[in-house]
Scaffold this motif. Structure first.
Motif, short mmCIF file in Angstrom:
data_model
loop_
_atom_site.label_atom_id
_atom_site.label_comp_id
_atom_site.label_asym_id
_atom_site.label_seq_id
_atom_site.Cartn_x
_atom_site.Cartn_y
_atom_site.Cartn_z
N GLY A 70 0.93 -1.18 -0.15
CA GLY A 70 0.07 0.06 0.06
C GLY A 70 0.75 1.26 -0.03
N PHE A 71 1.85 1.18 0.74
CA PHE A 71 2.98 2.20 0.91
C PHE A 71 3.47 2.48 -0.73
CE2 PHE A 71 7.09 3.81 1.64
CZ PHE A 71 6.79 5.36 2.01
N GLY A 72 3.96 1.30 -1.14
CA GLY A 72 4.33 1.34 -2.65
C GLY A 72 3.48 1.92 -3.49
N VAL A 73 2.25 1.58 -3.52
CA VAL A 73 1.36 2.24 -4.40
C VAL A 73 1.17 3.72 -4.23
CG1 VAL A 73 -1.17 2.36 -5.03
CG2 VAL A 73 -0.05 0.11 -4.82
N ALA A 109 3.43 5.71 -2.94
CA ALA A 109 4.72 6.28 -3.62
C ALA A 109 4.69 6.53 -4.97
CB ALA A 109 5.86 5.43 -3.12
N ALA A 110 4.13 5.39 -5.54
CA ALA A 110 4.09 5.41 -7.10
C ALA A 110 3.11 6.65 -7.56
CB ALA A 110 3.84 3.84 -7.59
N VAL A 111 1.88 6.65 -6.90
CA VAL A 111 1.05 7.86 -7.39
C VAL A 111 1.62 9.02 -7.11
CG1 VAL A 111 -1.18 8.98 -6.85
CG2 VAL A 111 -1.02 6.28 -7.20
N ALA A 112 2.22 9.12 -5.97
CA ALA A 112 2.94 10.44 -5.77
C ALA A 112 4.15 10.71 -6.59
CB ALA A 112 3.48 10.43 -4.04
N ALA A 113 4.79 9.85 -7.02
CA ALA A 113 5.90 10.10 -7.93
C ALA A 113 5.57 10.53 -9.32
CB ALA A 113 6.90 8.66 -7.77
N ALA A 172 14.20 8.58 -6.45
CA ALA A 172 14.39 7.47 -6.84
C ALA A 172 13.05 6.99 -7.48
CB ALA A 172 15.00 6.27 -5.83
N ALA A 173 12.18 7.30 -6.67
CA ALA A 173 10.59 7.06 -7.19
C ALA A 173 10.21 7.58 -8.28
CB ALA A 173 9.62 7.06 -6.10
N VAL A 174 10.41 8.75 -8.57
CA VAL A 174 10.40 9.54 -9.84
C VAL A 174 10.92 9.00 -10.75
CG1 VAL A 174 10.41 11.66 -11.16
CG2 VAL A 174 9.35 11.80 -8.47
N PRO A 225 18.79 2.90 -3.94
CA PRO A 225 18.37 1.53 -4.65
C PRO A 225 17.48 0.68 -3.71
CG PRO A 225 20.80 1.51 -3.58
CD PRO A 225 20.23 3.03 -3.44
N GLY A 226 16.97 1.29 -2.53
CA GLY A 226 16.08 0.80 -1.64
C GLY A 226 14.68 0.80 -2.35
N ILE A 227 14.51 1.58 -3.49
CA ILE A 227 13.21 1.89 -4.15
C ILE A 227 12.86 0.62 -4.96
CG2 ILE A 227 14.23 2.69 -6.19
CD1 ILE A 227 11.08 4.02 -4.49
#
Length: 133
Positions: A13-16, A18-22, A56-58, A73-75
């Motif tokens: 959920g956090f990853g999703v 982050a993806a939307v925010a990026a 990194a996310a962007v 690289p943790g992304i």
């Protein structure tokens, strides 16, 4: 009754998020001129273990893998957990698989140590990236 989420589901959920925010972040910063600096770095000049995650996310969302790896690289770990967790969330929502079993104290402790090591490795990477080590 409140739905219980597993650790992978929460990270997914956090990853999703982050993806939307990026995806939205570059447009927001370009139109407002606002950014989100790392507070630890801004006040002390020392990077935190999460420094570079936004960059990194962007970069990852734009398909620039080398730039994402250079920033943090943790992304890639977060992205992998997100890809695995999304079907898990959908299957649980549809009732195909049952609710998660709570982790034992030992398993939570082990995961805490793994996350501590991951944060330490990220911090060493950031310190090296910013020329501290």
């Amino acid at each position: 009754m409140r739905r219980q989420f597993s650790v992978p589901e929460r990270l997914g959920g956090f990853g999703v998020t982050a993806a939307v925010a990026a995806t939205l972040w570059p447009t927001f910063t370009a139109s407002t001129g606002l950014g989100a600096p790392c507070l630890l770095f801004a006040f002390t000049g020392v990077p935190c273990p999460g420094c570079g995650l936004t960059t990194a996310a962007v970069a990852l969302m734009r398909g620039h893998l080398a730039d994402a790896a250079a920033a943090n690289p943790g992304i890639f770990g977060l992205a992998a957990v997100t890809v695995v967790a999304l079907p898990l969330i959908v299957l649980r929502q549809l009732g195909v698989i049952s609710a998660p079993v709570p982790w034992s104290d030992r398993a939570r402790s082990r995961m805490g140590r793994v996350m501590l090591v991951a944060a330490a490795m990220s911090w060493v990477f950031q310190l090296h990236r910013f020329g501290f080590a």
